[in-house]
Design an enzyme around this catalytic site. Structure first.
Site, PDB file in Angstrom:
ATOM      1  N   MET A  32       1.171   0.841   5.328  1.00  0.00           N
ATOM      2  CA  MET A  32       0.234  -0.045   4.708  1.00  0.00           C
ATOM      3  C   MET A  32      -0.003  -1.173   5.669  1.00  0.00           C
ATOM      4  O   MET A  32       0.845  -1.398   6.480  1.00  0.00           O
ATOM      5  CB  MET A  32       0.729  -0.380   3.340  1.00  0.00           C
ATOM      6  CG  MET A  32       1.622  -1.517   2.904  1.00  0.00           C
ATOM      7  SD  MET A  32       1.616  -3.164   3.272  1.00  0.00           S
ATOM      8  CE  MET A  32       2.731  -3.363   4.538  1.00  0.00           C
ATOM      9  N   PRO A  33      -1.068  -1.812   5.786  1.00  0.00           N
ATOM     10  CA  PRO A  33      -2.210  -1.896   4.879  1.00  0.00           C
ATOM     11  C   PRO A  33      -3.163  -0.698   4.974  1.00  0.00           C
ATOM     12  O   PRO A  33      -3.170   0.024   5.957  1.00  0.00           O
ATOM     13  CB  PRO A  33      -2.939  -3.163   5.327  1.00  0.00           C
ATOM     14  CG  PRO A  33      -2.119  -3.801   6.388  1.00  0.00           C
ATOM     15  CD  PRO A  33      -1.096  -2.833   6.823  1.00  0.00           C
TER      16      PRO A  33
END
Length: 129
Positions: free
Chosen positions: A1-2
Site C-alpha cells: 500500500m498505498p
C-alpha cells in the site's frame, strides 16, 4: 500500500505518464515510509468531455494539465506526514514531468489496516491470534 489512482486528460506521452508515477512513488518513499517495491498504481486518461474541474476553485488557477491523484493508504500517518507528502508530491511533479503545482490535486483516502489483501486472499496486516 498505498494504492494510487492517477487521472488526467488524454494525450500525454507514455514517458510523461511514467514520470508522474515515478515522481509519486519517490515522494511517498521520502515522506510516508513506503517500502521499496510497494508500488501499486494505475493511470486513467480521459477525453475532454469526460474530465471536468473547477478551473478557479479556492483561487487556484488550474489548466487542462490538471492531474487528479487519489491515494488509498492505511490510517497510520500524522497530519505532519500528510502535509509533507502533499508538498513533496507537488515538488517532485514540478521537477518531472514539469507540472505546475496548481495542476496537482491530491485526495488521500485512509482505511484501517485490516482492509488490505495483497494476494492469496489473506489480510496480511492482520495478526492472527
Amino acid at each position: 500500500m498505498p494504492l494510487t489512482r492517477i487521472s488526467l486528460r488524454r494525450g500525454k506521452s507514455p514517458a510523461y505518464r511514467q514520470a508522474i508515477m515515478d515522481s509519486l512513488y519517490l515522494a511517498m518513499r521520502e515522506t510516508f515510509e513506503v517500502p521499496e517495491d510497494d508500488r501499486f498504481m494505475t493511470v486513467s486518461e480521459h477525453d475532454g468531455d469526460n474530465f471536468s474541474y473547477g478551473s478557479g476553485f479556492l483561487d487556484i488557477a488550474r489548466s487542462d494539465d490538471l492531474v487528479l491523484i487519489q491515494l488509498t493508504v492505511s490510517n497510520t500517518r500524522s497530519v505532519a506526514q500528510k502535509k509533507a507528502l502533499f508538498r513533496r508530491i507537488a515538488e517532485r511533479l514540478s521537477e518531472s514531468p514539469g507540472l505546475r503545482p496548481e495542476d496537482v490535486f491530491i485526495n488521500l483516502v485512509e482505511v484501517a489496516r485490516e482492509n488490505w489483501s495483497f494476494g492469496h486472499g489473506l489480510a496480511q496486516y492482520v495478526q492472527e491470534g
